[in-house]
Scaffold this motif. Structure first.
Motif, PDB file in Angstrom:
ATOM      1  N   GLY A 397       1.471 -12.186   0.117  1.00 56.15           N
ATOM      2  CA  GLY A 397       1.969 -11.037  -0.654  1.00 56.15           C
ATOM      3  C   GLY A 397       0.897 -10.401  -1.502  1.00 56.15           C
ATOM      4  O   GLY A 397       0.798 -10.669  -2.711  1.00 56.15           O
ATOM      5  N   LEU A 398       0.096  -9.513  -0.919  1.00 55.76           N
ATOM      6  CA  LEU A 398      -1.057  -8.932  -1.602  1.00 55.76           C
ATOM      7  C   LEU A 398      -1.012  -7.404  -1.687  1.00 55.76           C
ATOM      8  O   LEU A 398      -2.018  -6.795  -2.062  1.00 55.76           O
ATOM      9  CB  LEU A 398      -2.347  -9.331  -0.867  1.00 55.76           C
ATOM     10  N   THR A 399       0.107  -6.774  -1.360  1.00 54.72           N
ATOM     11  CA  THR A 399       0.110  -5.313  -1.288  1.00 54.72           C
ATOM     12  C   THR A 399      -0.154  -4.690  -2.652  1.00 54.72           C
ATOM     13  O   THR A 399       0.358  -5.120  -3.675  1.00 54.72           O
ATOM     14  CB  THR A 399       1.431  -4.788  -0.721  1.00 54.72           C
ATOM     15  N   GLN A 400      -0.953  -3.629  -2.614  1.00 50.83           N
ATOM     16  CA  GLN A 400      -1.267  -2.845  -3.805  1.00 50.83           C
ATOM     17  C   GLN A 400      -0.404  -1.590  -3.790  1.00 50.83           C
ATOM     18  O   GLN A 400      -0.607  -0.687  -2.976  1.00 50.83           O
ATOM     19  CB  GLN A 400      -2.740  -2.468  -3.825  1.00 50.83           C
ATOM     20  N   MET A 401       0.557  -1.548  -4.681  1.00 46.22           N
ATOM     21  CA  MET A 401       1.470  -0.402  -4.747  1.00 46.22           C
ATOM     22  C   MET A 401       0.946   0.643  -5.716  1.00 46.22           C
ATOM     23  O   MET A 401       0.279   0.335  -6.702  1.00 46.22           O
ATOM     24  CB  MET A 401       2.854  -0.865  -5.180  1.00 46.22           C
ATOM     25  N   TYR A 402       1.271   1.876  -5.397  1.00 51.32           N
ATOM     26  CA  TYR A 402       1.043   2.976  -6.322  1.00 51.32           C
ATOM     27  C   TYR A 402       2.321   3.245  -7.113  1.00 51.32           C
ATOM     28  O   TYR A 402       3.426   2.875  -6.697  1.00 51.32           O
ATOM     29  CB  TYR A 402       0.647   4.241  -5.562  1.00 51.32           C
ATOM     30  N   ALA A 403       2.166   3.914  -8.248  1.00 48.03           N
ATOM     31  CA  ALA A 403       3.329   4.410  -8.966  1.00 48.03           C
ATOM     32  C   ALA A 403       4.120   5.342  -8.048  1.00 48.03           C
ATOM     33  O   ALA A 403       3.552   6.045  -7.215  1.00 48.03           O
ATOM     34  CB  ALA A 403       2.901   5.147 -10.225  1.00 48.03           C
ATOM     35  N   LEU A 419       1.799   2.283  -0.497  1.00 50.64           N
ATOM     36  CA  LEU A 419       0.804   1.222  -0.567  1.00 50.64           C
ATOM     37  C   LEU A 419      -0.605   1.764  -0.351  1.00 50.64           C
ATOM     38  O   LEU A 419      -0.798   2.680   0.452  1.00 50.64           O
ATOM     39  CB  LEU A 419       1.077   0.155   0.500  1.00 50.64           C
ATOM     40  N   GLN A 420      -1.569   1.146  -0.996  1.00 52.67           N
ATOM     41  CA  GLN A 420      -2.965   1.467  -0.759  1.00 52.67           C
ATOM     42  C   GLN A 420      -3.302   1.171   0.701  1.00 52.67           C
ATOM     43  O   GLN A 420      -3.234   0.032   1.151  1.00 52.67           O
ATOM     44  CB  GLN A 420      -3.869   0.655  -1.703  1.00 52.67           C
ATOM     45  N   ASP A 421      -3.609   2.209   1.458  1.00 54.79           N
ATOM     46  CA  ASP A 421      -4.070   2.152   2.845  1.00 54.79           C
ATOM     47  C   ASP A 421      -3.089   1.494   3.813  1.00 54.79           C
ATOM     48  O   ASP A 421      -3.469   1.148   4.926  1.00 54.79           O
ATOM     49  CB  ASP A 421      -5.424   1.447   2.945  1.00 54.79           C
ATOM     50  N   ASN A 422      -1.834   1.331   3.425  1.00 55.39           N
ATOM     51  CA  ASN A 422      -0.844   0.751   4.324  1.00 55.39           C
ATOM     52  C   ASN A 422       0.445   1.568   4.366  1.00 55.39           C
ATOM     53  O   ASN A 422       1.514   1.035   4.699  1.00 55.39           O
ATOM     54  CB  ASN A 422      -0.556  -0.706   3.937  1.00 55.39           C
ATOM     55  N   GLY A 423       0.323   2.859   4.043  1.00 54.67           N
ATOM     56  CA  GLY A 423       1.423   3.784   4.235  1.00 54.67           C
ATOM     57  C   GLY A 423       2.551   3.613   3.238  1.00 54.67           C
ATOM     58  O   GLY A 423       2.439   2.936   2.213  1.00 54.67           O
ATOM     59  N   THR A 424       3.661   4.268   3.570  1.00 60.43           N
ATOM     60  CA  THR A 424       4.899   4.141   2.802  1.00 60.43           C
ATOM     61  C   THR A 424       5.791   3.144   3.514  1.00 60.43           C
ATOM     62  O   THR A 424       5.959   3.206   4.734  1.00 60.43           O
ATOM     63  CB  THR A 424       5.613   5.489   2.682  1.00 60.43           C
ATOM     64  N   VAL A 425       6.363   2.224   2.744  1.00 56.13           N
ATOM     65  CA  VAL A 425       7.141   1.138   3.330  1.00 56.13           C
ATOM     66  C   VAL A 425       8.552   1.126   2.755  1.00 56.13           C
ATOM     67  O   VAL A 425       8.809   1.620   1.652  1.00 56.13           O
ATOM     68  CB  VAL A 425       6.458  -0.224   3.108  1.00 56.13           C
ATOM     69  N   ARG A 426       9.445   0.550   3.546  1.00 58.19           N
ATOM     70  CA  ARG A 426      10.863   0.481   3.166  1.00 58.19           C
ATOM     71  C   ARG A 426      11.355  -0.959   3.275  1.00 58.19           C
ATOM     72  O   ARG A 426      11.110  -1.649   4.268  1.00 58.19           O
ATOM     73  CB  ARG A 426      11.696   1.381   4.095  1.00 58.19           C
ATOM     74  N   ARG A 427      12.040  -1.403   2.264  1.00 58.33           N
ATOM     75  CA  ARG A 427      12.749  -2.680   2.307  1.00 58.33           C
ATOM     76  C   ARG A 427      14.213  -2.384   2.600  1.00 58.33           C
ATOM     77  O   ARG A 427      14.829  -1.551   1.931  1.00 58.33           O
ATOM     78  CB  ARG A 427      12.619  -3.406   0.973  1.00 58.33           C
ATOM     79  N   GLN A 436       6.939  -0.213   7.709  1.00 61.10           N
ATOM     80  CA  GLN A 436       6.229   1.026   7.416  1.00 61.10           C
ATOM     81  C   GLN A 436       6.984   2.201   8.019  1.00 61.10           C
ATOM     82  O   GLN A 436       7.317   2.193   9.199  1.00 61.10           O
ATOM     83  CB  GLN A 436       4.815   0.982   7.974  1.00 61.10           C
ATOM     84  N   VAL A 437       7.239   3.228   7.179  1.00 59.91           N
ATOM     85  CA  VAL A 437       7.937   4.418   7.665  1.00 59.91           C
ATOM     86  C   VAL A 437       7.024   5.631   7.739  1.00 59.91           C
ATOM     87  O   VAL A 437       7.383   6.640   8.362  1.00 59.91           O
ATOM     88  CB  VAL A 437       9.170   4.740   6.793  1.00 59.91           C
ATOM     89  N   TYR A 438       5.837   5.539   7.087  1.00 59.58           N
ATOM     90  CA  TYR A 438       4.859   6.629   7.200  1.00 59.58           C
ATOM     91  C   TYR A 438       3.482   6.048   6.918  1.00 59.58           C
ATOM     92  O   TYR A 438       3.352   5.013   6.268  1.00 59.58           O
ATOM     93  CB  TYR A 438       5.166   7.783   6.242  1.00 59.58           C
ATOM     94  N   GLY A 439       2.419   6.709   7.427  1.00 64.61           N
ATOM     95  CA  GLY A 439       1.084   6.144   7.391  1.00 64.61           C
ATOM     96  C   GLY A 439       0.216   6.655   6.260  1.00 64.61           C
ATOM     97  O   GLY A 439       0.691   7.263   5.299  1.00 64.61           O
ATOM     98  N   GLY A 440      -1.081   6.419   6.415  1.00 71.18           N
ATOM     99  CA  GLY A 440      -2.055   6.829   5.416  1.00 71.18           C
ATOM    100  C   GLY A 440      -2.022   5.932   4.194  1.00 71.18           C
ATOM    101  O   GLY A 440      -1.559   4.789   4.228  1.00 71.18           O
ATOM    102  N   ASP A 441      -2.566   6.445   3.094  1.00 73.92           N
ATOM    103  CA  ASP A 441      -2.333   5.811   1.801  1.00 73.92           C
ATOM    104  C   ASP A 441      -0.976   6.296   1.322  1.00 73.92           C
ATOM    105  O   ASP A 441      -0.800   7.477   1.011  1.00 73.92           O
ATOM    106  CB  ASP A 441      -3.409   6.217   0.791  1.00 73.92           C
ATOM    107  N   GLY A 442      -0.015   5.402   1.278  1.00 74.15           N
ATOM    108  CA  GLY A 442       1.312   5.809   0.823  1.00 74.15           C
ATOM    109  C   GLY A 442       1.301   6.054  -0.676  1.00 74.15           C
ATOM    110  O   GLY A 442       0.656   5.327  -1.437  1.00 74.15           O
TER     111      GLY A 442
END
Length: 771
Positions: A397-403, A419-427, A436-442
């Motif tokens: 569990g190392l993901t770096q989230m943005y505000a 997430l930093q360099d791992n797109g936008t994610v959904r739980r 992951q629901v979208y790419g790039g830096d989420g």
């Protein structure tokens, strides 16, 4: 109900049977939500360091960029977090004693120079394979980063550490104003196992981006001095006497000014060296392409060029730079940046062998001869020199989230985050596995509270915002009308009006407004910055959505009373992070009350204005001097409950900022359910479910219960009806639990905010009832 004229007597009687040391258990526990990992891709967050046992191929240690140290004893099948309660979660270097794999060192502060490559607080050491740790050399290294720890194979108590500045653009933004951020740089030596350190003379006072030791002659040390913005003193230096004197190497090295440099020595042939040299970065972090990859066959006396692709390090080689040579074959070398290259003939020919995720930061080897790579997507391993890779990220569990984290208004499992360099994610379920629901830096996300199937996400840049009408399954662009040449804070903030979900705001260096749910936008304001910055935070006053607050990354705080058409600057001295934040919190009940978080050492950390910024008060009380990144306020009680998300956990105040206490068991406390000591960058209060959900920069998302201080019977109010339950909780906790199973007394009864229900809460309860 106890009659009002008797409530003081009843509470006093309860207090009389208690001594200050008798208290309910500390609460609440924190629950990890994940991601660990992101399922489609098996990714986790950035890995900055890996160390493998020389004798046990199943023993692996991993350092997250801001997720602490982890250990696997089964070859990466499962992982255990080891340093969640240590003072720093930012890891730049790991090293295992070559003579005793029980001894491991972790250099704190991630030396990859990004805005999220945060300052460190010293060197951590374990002598029991990571079961326990001691922090060393805080006074020597705090505020800076450790790029490499190298251990002498002949004298394992002799260590060398490369020390750099914290990262960021502008320079040292990730140091967050730490008072030791501008301390000495270069290579430091310890001869007592890391307890004390000496800065080695003869090297420039610049960032030492790598250190390597000759394994057969450990008096020979190589240092890569690589100030990322360039310096004529940058270069590769060699010492033949354990670091006390140095010679700058030159024969055959390319001309010009260097930026970051990486260097390694072939264990099987220590005359063979490889290095990767980067162009200097400009002030904004651009232009740092690969300058040259080079090889030496005579211990650095002369060098020859290795032909590599121009795009190896893209334009940000200050962030992406690694070289690693096979332990038994000096001709097999890996050279990494954006992608990973491999040569099996000493660099004559190269093959692209990039792992499933780009952006390489570390390449190393296990005891079975397999190669491991640490990248922006976690840990990957190859048994065939990079021809195929497997992810080792399950449970890591190392993901770096943005505000910009968002919660669903009805479904407690659904959370969106960038997430930093791992797109936008959904739980979507109770597990730690997200999609992951979208790419790039989420970046920032939003869920329409009235129609939660409508979801907004973005990736880096000005016009990259997208809308989904099916809960995140499919997306279409939602940026029509936004000028793509506008300046941005990398991931622009945007908001949905709580009173009208069709009305939205989007921030570049100015504010845009939409009246149709983001299908089209119109510029509402002019430039809110000082001419070169961007807006990094927005807040809408829930009690009057015409009132809008903004903060810029060049220090301004502004307010608008006309839906963003005109703004007035109310503060011009608000330093902080250059990227997106949720530093602004508009009071839920009072439109002119605004809270501002201060994410810099030595500055006010919690400020409040009750008159829309005309005057300000500081609510720091006894809050430690640690950056506060986000503030959330619960107004359901008689006094606002203020939560401050900091670089050292979540703090809570229930007395208007006079006193602060870590929320829950917290870092440093005993028991389970503690929040890792990673930076908290976002807080969302879910009043319907009595919980908060937080986003961290390195340990993903976590949640904990919340309550109204003083509401001992759980009816949503604080009044005389709470007296009897309070007395019962203090005198007979078991009976209280039986009668009020949904009330946590350590939350509702903790009126002085110290995490416990005890004698000292009585005075606060009396004050709440107006006594």
């Amino acid at each position: 109900m106890t009659p009002r004229r008797h409530w003081r007597h009843a509470i006093a009687a309860a207090a009389a049977v208690l001594c200050p040391s008798v208290a309910a258990p500390a609460g609440p526990d924190w629950q990890e939500l994940g991601p660990a990992p992101v399922l489609n891709g098996q990714f986790t967050g950035r890995v900055a360091a890996i160390a493998c046992s020389l004798i046990d191929p199943d023993l692996i240690f991993v350092g997250g960029a801001d997720g602490g140290v982890w250990r696997s004893t089964d070859g990466g099948a499962t992982w255990q977090a080891l340093t969640d309660q240590m003072p720093s979660s930012a890891i730049g270097a790991l090293a295992i004693d070559p003579s005793d794999d029980r001894v491991i060192y972790a250099g704190t502060g991630e030396a990859n120079f990004a805005n999220h490559s945060r300052y460190g607080l010293g060197v951590m050491k374990s002598t029991d394979r990571g079961d326990s740790w001691t922090l060393l050399a805080r006074e020597t290294f705090a505020g800076r980063c450790i790029s490499r720890i190298a251990i002498s194979p002949a004298h394992p108590n002799t260590l060398y550490a490369g020390v750099t500045r914290a990262g960021g653009f502008p320079a040292m933004a990730a140091a967050k104003g730490h008072p030791q951020a501008e301390g000495p740089l270069g290579v430091f030596r310890s001869d007592d196992g890391g307890v004390t350190w000496t800065r080695l003379p003869g090297l420039p006072d610049l960032c030492a981006t790598d250190v390597a030791i000759d394994p057969q002659n450990p008096g020979v040390i190589y240092a890569a001095v690589g100030h990322i913005f360039g310096s004529p003193d940058n270069g590769i230096y060699r010492s033949g006497d354990g670091g006390w004197t140095w010679t700058k190497l030159s024969g055959g090295l390319p001309a010009g000014t260097y930026g970051r440099i990486s260097v390694c020595v072939a264990p099987s042939n220590p005359d063979r060296l490889y290095a990767l040299i980067t162009e200097p970065a400009d002030a904004a972090g651009g232009d740092a392409q690969r300058l040259a990859a080079v090889r030496s066959d005579d211990a650095g006396a002369t060098w020859s060029l290795i032909v590599t692709p121009a795009g190896l390090q893209a334009s940000y080689g200050w962030y992406l730079s690694v070289v690693s040579v096979h332990p038994q074959n000096a001709d097999t070398v890996f050279i990494g940046g954006l992608n990973l290259l491999r040569s099996v003939d000493g660099g004559t020919t190269l093959r692209k062998v990039t792992p499933p995720h780009v952006d390489l930061h570390v390449v190393t080897w296990d005891a079975a001869g397999r190669v491991l790579a640490g990248d922006d997507g976690g840990v990957h391993r190859s048994a065939d020199l990079g021809l195929s890779w497997e992810a080792l990220n399950d449970g890591l569990g190392l993901t770096q989230m943005y505000a910009g984290l968002s919660i669903h208004p009805a479904d407690p499992h659904v959370v969106f985050a960038g997430l930093q360099d791992n797109g936008t994610v959904r739980r979507s379920d109770p597990t730690r596995q997200w999609e992951q629901v979208y790419g790039g830096d989420g970046g920032w996300t939003q869920v329409n509270p009235a129609a939660p199937q409508t979801v907004y996400v973005e990736f880096q840049g000005t016009r990259n915002v997208f809308r989904s009408l099916d809960g995140g399954e499919t997306f279409k662009a939602a940026s029509s009308g936004i000028d793509g040449t506008d300046r941005n804070c990398f991931l622009p903030p945007y908001l949905i009006d709580p009173a009208d979900p069709n009305r939205m705001y989007f921030a570049t260096h100015r504010v845009y407004r939409s009246g149709n749910g983001g299908q089209s936008w119109t510029a509402a304001s002019g430039d809110l910055t000082n001419g070169a910055g961007a807006i990094r935070a927005l807040a809408i006053a829930p009690s009057n959505p015409q009132t809008l607050y903004a903060a810029t990354n060049d220090g301004n705080v502004l307010v608008s009373f006309d839906e963003g058409s005109t703004f007035t600057r109310v503060s011009s001295a608000n330093p902080g992070w250059p990227r997106v934040t949720r530093e602004l919190c508009a009071d839920p009940l009072e439109e002119f009350t605004i809270y501002v978080a201060g994410a810099v050492f030595g500055q006010p950390h919690v400020r409040r204005s009750r008159d829309a910024g005309q005057t300000w008060e500081t609510l720091d009380g006894d809050l430690p001097d640690v950056p506060v990144n986000v503030i959330a306020v619960d107004r359901r009680g008689a006094v606002p409950t203020i939560y401050a998300g900091s670089d050292a956990g979540v703090y809570r105040s229930v007395d208007d900022g006079d006193s602060w206490h870590l929320y829950g068991p917290g870092p440093g406390a005993g028991g389970s359910g503690r929040l890792p000591n990673a930076p908290v960058v976002d807080i969302r209060l879910d009043l319907r479910l009595e919980r908060m959900v937080v986003a961290t920069q390195g340990r993903g998302a976590w949640s904990a219960r919340i309550a109204i201080p003083g509401d001992m019977n759980g009816d949503g109010a604080v009044n005389g009806f709470d007296i009897d339950p309070l007395v019962l909780a203090m005198t007979d906790p078991e009976a209280f639990a039986a009668n009020y199973p949904d009330v946590d007394p350590s939350l509702a009864g903790d009126l002085n905010g110290d995490g416990k229900l005890e004698f000292f809460d009585v005075d606060r309860f009396v004050a709440l009832l107006g006594g």
